[in-house]
Design an enzyme around this catalytic site. Structure first.
Site, PDB file in Angstrom:
ATOM      1  CB  ALA A  25      -6.968  17.504  -7.071  1.00  0.00           C
ATOM      2  CE1 TYR A  26      -5.263  10.730 -12.134  1.00  0.00           C
ATOM      3  CE2 TYR A  26      -5.365  12.037 -14.137  1.00  0.00           C
ATOM      4  CZ  TYR A  26      -5.072  10.852 -13.498  1.00  0.00           C
ATOM      5  OH  TYR A  26      -4.586   9.787 -14.219  1.00  0.00           O
ATOM      6  N   GLY A  27      -4.793  16.550 -12.139  1.00  0.00           N
ATOM      7  CA  GLY A  27      -3.831  17.121 -13.078  1.00  0.00           C
ATOM      8  C   GLY A  27      -2.570  17.611 -12.377  1.00  0.00           C
ATOM      9  CB  VAL A  28      -2.027  19.791  -9.385  1.00  0.00           C
ATOM     10  CG1 VAL A  28      -0.847  20.113  -8.465  1.00  0.00           C
ATOM     11  CG2 VAL A  28      -2.631  21.078  -9.948  1.00  0.00           C
ATOM     12  CG  ASP A  41      -1.803   1.196   1.342  1.00  0.00           C
ATOM     13  OD1 ASP A  41      -1.612   2.156   0.560  1.00  0.00           O
ATOM     14  OD2 ASP A  41      -2.712   1.176   2.189  1.00  0.00           O
ATOM     15  CB  ILE A  42       2.104   3.540  -2.648  1.00  0.00           C
ATOM     16  CG1 ILE A  42       0.863   4.260  -3.187  1.00  0.00           C
ATOM     17  CG2 ILE A  42       2.527   2.407  -3.574  1.00  0.00           C
ATOM     18  CD1 ILE A  42       1.139   5.071  -4.456  1.00  0.00           C
ATOM     19  CG  ASN A  71      -0.449   1.037 -12.602  1.00  0.00           C
ATOM     20  OD1 ASN A  71      -0.864   1.559 -13.637  1.00  0.00           O
ATOM     21  ND2 ASN A  71      -1.249   0.385 -11.756  1.00  0.00           N
TER      22      ASN A  71
HETATM   23  P1  NDP Z   1      -7.775   1.755 -11.704  1.00  0.00           P
HETATM   24  O1  NDP Z   1      -8.606   2.583 -10.786  1.00  0.00           O
HETATM   25  O2  NDP Z   1      -8.418   0.722 -12.553  1.00  0.00           O
HETATM   26  O3  NDP Z   1      -6.605   1.042 -10.866  1.00  0.00           O
HETATM   27  C1  NDP Z   1      -5.843   1.771  -9.958  1.00  0.00           C
HETATM   28  C2  NDP Z   1      -4.952   0.808  -9.226  1.00  0.00           C
HETATM   29  O4  NDP Z   1      -4.169   1.541  -8.274  1.00  0.00           O
HETATM   30  C3  NDP Z   1      -5.739  -0.241  -8.426  1.00  0.00           C
HETATM   31  O5  NDP Z   1      -5.045  -1.456  -8.432  1.00  0.00           O
HETATM   32  C4  NDP Z   1      -5.741   0.367  -7.027  1.00  0.00           C
HETATM   33  O6  NDP Z   1      -5.921  -0.579  -5.995  1.00  0.00           O
HETATM   34  C5  NDP Z   1      -4.328   0.924  -7.023  1.00  0.00           C
HETATM   35  N1  NDP Z   1      -4.092   1.841  -5.902  1.00  0.00           N
HETATM   36  C6  NDP Z   1      -4.741   2.978  -5.586  1.00  0.00           C
HETATM   37  N2  NDP Z   1      -4.242   3.477  -4.450  1.00  0.00           N
HETATM   38  C7  NDP Z   1      -3.259   2.615  -4.038  1.00  0.00           C
HETATM   39  C8  NDP Z   1      -2.384   2.579  -2.935  1.00  0.00           C
HETATM   40  N3  NDP Z   1      -2.422   3.509  -1.971  1.00  0.00           N
HETATM   41  N4  NDP Z   1      -1.497   1.576  -2.849  1.00  0.00           N
HETATM   42  C9  NDP Z   1      -1.435   0.625  -3.797  1.00  0.00           C
HETATM   43  N5  NDP Z   1      -2.266   0.580  -4.850  1.00  0.00           N
HETATM   44  C10 NDP Z   1      -3.163   1.578  -4.968  1.00  0.00           C
HETATM   45  O7  NDP Z   1      -6.973   2.811 -12.585  1.00  0.00           O
HETATM   46  P2  NDP Z   1      -6.161   2.655 -13.968  1.00  0.00           P
HETATM   47  O8  NDP Z   1      -5.716   1.268 -14.167  1.00  0.00           O
HETATM   48  O9  NDP Z   1      -6.913   3.365 -14.999  1.00  0.00           O
HETATM   49  O10 NDP Z   1      -4.905   3.591 -13.610  1.00  0.00           O
HETATM   50  C11 NDP Z   1      -3.577   3.110 -13.427  1.00  0.00           C
HETATM   51  C12 NDP Z   1      -2.645   4.295 -13.560  1.00  0.00           C
HETATM   52  O11 NDP Z   1      -2.761   4.866 -14.870  1.00  0.00           O
HETATM   53  C13 NDP Z   1      -2.963   5.434 -12.574  1.00  0.00           C
HETATM   54  O12 NDP Z   1      -1.761   5.994 -12.096  1.00  0.00           O
HETATM   55  C14 NDP Z   1      -3.706   6.440 -13.468  1.00  0.00           C
HETATM   56  O13 NDP Z   1      -3.616   7.749 -12.958  1.00  0.00           O
HETATM   57  C15 NDP Z   1      -2.984   6.262 -14.778  1.00  0.00           C
HETATM   58  N6  NDP Z   1      -3.710   6.725 -15.970  1.00  0.00           N
HETATM   59  C16 NDP Z   1      -4.875   6.109 -16.343  1.00  0.00           C
HETATM   60  C17 NDP Z   1      -5.537   6.532 -17.487  1.00  0.00           C
HETATM   61  C18 NDP Z   1      -6.785   5.860 -17.992  1.00  0.00           C
HETATM   62  O14 NDP Z   1      -7.325   6.305 -19.032  1.00  0.00           O
HETATM   63  N7  NDP Z   1      -7.278   4.805 -17.337  1.00  0.00           N
HETATM   64  C19 NDP Z   1      -5.031   7.661 -18.303  1.00  0.00           C
HETATM   65  C20 NDP Z   1      -3.795   8.218 -17.804  1.00  0.00           C
HETATM   66  C21 NDP Z   1      -3.167   7.752 -16.684  1.00  0.00           C
HETATM   67  P3  NDP Z   1      -7.384  -0.904  -5.373  1.00  0.00           P
HETATM   68  O15 NDP Z   1      -8.050  -1.861  -6.318  1.00  0.00           O
HETATM   69  O16 NDP Z   1      -7.040  -1.505  -4.058  1.00  0.00           O
HETATM   70  O17 NDP Z   1      -8.129   0.408  -5.262  1.00  0.00           O
END
Ligand code: NDP
Length: 275
Positions: A191-194, A61-62, A88
């Site tokens: 907030a996401y953008g920043v 958990d980051i 990621n």
């Molecule tokens: P999802 O919401 O499908 O998945 C996000 C993942 O991050 C989940 O596995 C979630 O875990 C995990 N996560 C969130 N918080 C934590 C934490 N504190 N510790 C560990 N794991 C955590 O999102 P996406 O797959 O779409 O996004 C993945 C990445 O890609 C993100 O960084 C997002 O910002 C980026 N991104 C996505 C885009 C898109 O179009 N989808 C476009 C541009 C960037 P849990 O299931 O437990 O919540």
């Protein structure tokens, strides 16, 4: 030779899971799917096993510093280091979410910027020569940069911004949202953008530091955008599948051993983008 190892955060679903799937097929070494929730992580490992793919699991958990240091110690003891790190994990509030903007700012910046920074603080020293580090940022971070005041843009684009200055600016954004003063402070209403502007800038700072402090180690560190991908975060209308979204992050993670670039760049569709 030590077994090579790749670590992916937020690997239980979405783009993270697709990255783990692709690494299981292409990376020569052990692949760790990490997730904050043990049950969701193990379930994802099982779903890959049913596809004939062998990922391993570690809780991570980051947002929890203890979880980060425990995982870092595990990889150090078990593998002596890390060869590929893909940050990621990320969060985004939905557009319709009624949570006050200041809370959204605090929560979003915590995970996407400050917790990812903590990951890099504790894992970068473990990255072996020839290692690859990929921070999954977003094109939204680039469009947000262009909406910041000229003074902020100048700092985010400068070659001499430090990690401390950047963290201070990210903290300042959060504080100013609490006072309703972020717009006067030169920040746009996202907030996401920043958080992603911060993550991309952090990637550039850390890449410069690696080049300076470990010039012979050949580590390549980049930020990237996966594109607009159908996940729980982005919804069903996005054009790319998660496997398609994994292509650029995996390309950066598997840059060949003799590659010297990209390094310290923001990459989308496998191409370096202007910042
Ligand atoms: P999802 O919401 O499908 O998945 C996000 C993942 O991050 C989940 O596995 C979630 O875990 C995990 N996560 C969130 N918080 C934590 C934490 N504190 N510790 C560990 N794991 C955590 O999102 P996406 O797959 O779409 O996004 C993945 C990445 O890609 C993100 O960084 C997002 O910002 C980026 N991104 C996505 C885009 C898109 O179009 N989808 C476009 C541009 C960037 P849990 O299931 O437990 O919540």
């Amino acid at each position: 030779m030590a077994t090579r190892v790749a670590v992916v955060t937020g690997g239980n679903k979405g783009i993270g899971l697709a990255i783990v799937r692709a690494l299981c097929k292409q990376f020569q070494g052990d692949v760790f799917l990490t997730a904050r929730d043990q049950g969701r992580g193990q379930e994802a490992v099982q779903s890959l096993a049913s596809e004939g793919l062998a990922a391993q699991f570690h809780q991570l958990d980051i947002d929890d510093l203890k979880s980060i240091t425990t995982a870092a110690a595990f990889f150090k003891e078990t593998y002596g280091g890390v060869d590929v790190l893909i940050n990621n994990a990320g969060i985004a509030f939905k557009g319709a979410d009624k949570t006050p903007f200041a809370t959204q700012a605090e929560v979003t910046l915590r995970t996407n910027f400050f917790s990812t920074r903590n990951m890099l603080t504790h894992f970068l020293p473990l990255v072996r020569p020839g290692g690859r580090v990929v921070n999954v940022s977003s094109f939204v971070g680039a469009t947000t940069l262009n909406k910041c005041s000229p003074a902020l843009q100048q700092r985010f684009r400068s070659d001499d911004i430090t990690e401390e200055e950047l963290s201070g600016l990210m903290q300042q954004f959060v504080f100013q949202t609490q006072k309703g003063e972020h717009q006067q402070g030169g920040w746009p209403e996202t907030a996401y953008g920043v958080s992603k502007t911060g993550l991309t800038t952090l990637s550039m700072i850390l890449a410069r530091r690696l080049s300076k402090e470990r010039p012979n180690d050949g580590i390549l560190l980049n930020a990237c955008c996966p594109g607009w991908v159908r996940t729980d975060m982005a919804g069903p209308k996005a054009p790319k599948s998660p496997d398609e979204g994994a292509v650029t992050p995996v390309y950066l993670a598997l840059l060949p051993p003799d590659a010297t670039e990209p390094h310290g760049k923001f990459v989308s569709e496998k191409e370096v983008q202007q910042w």
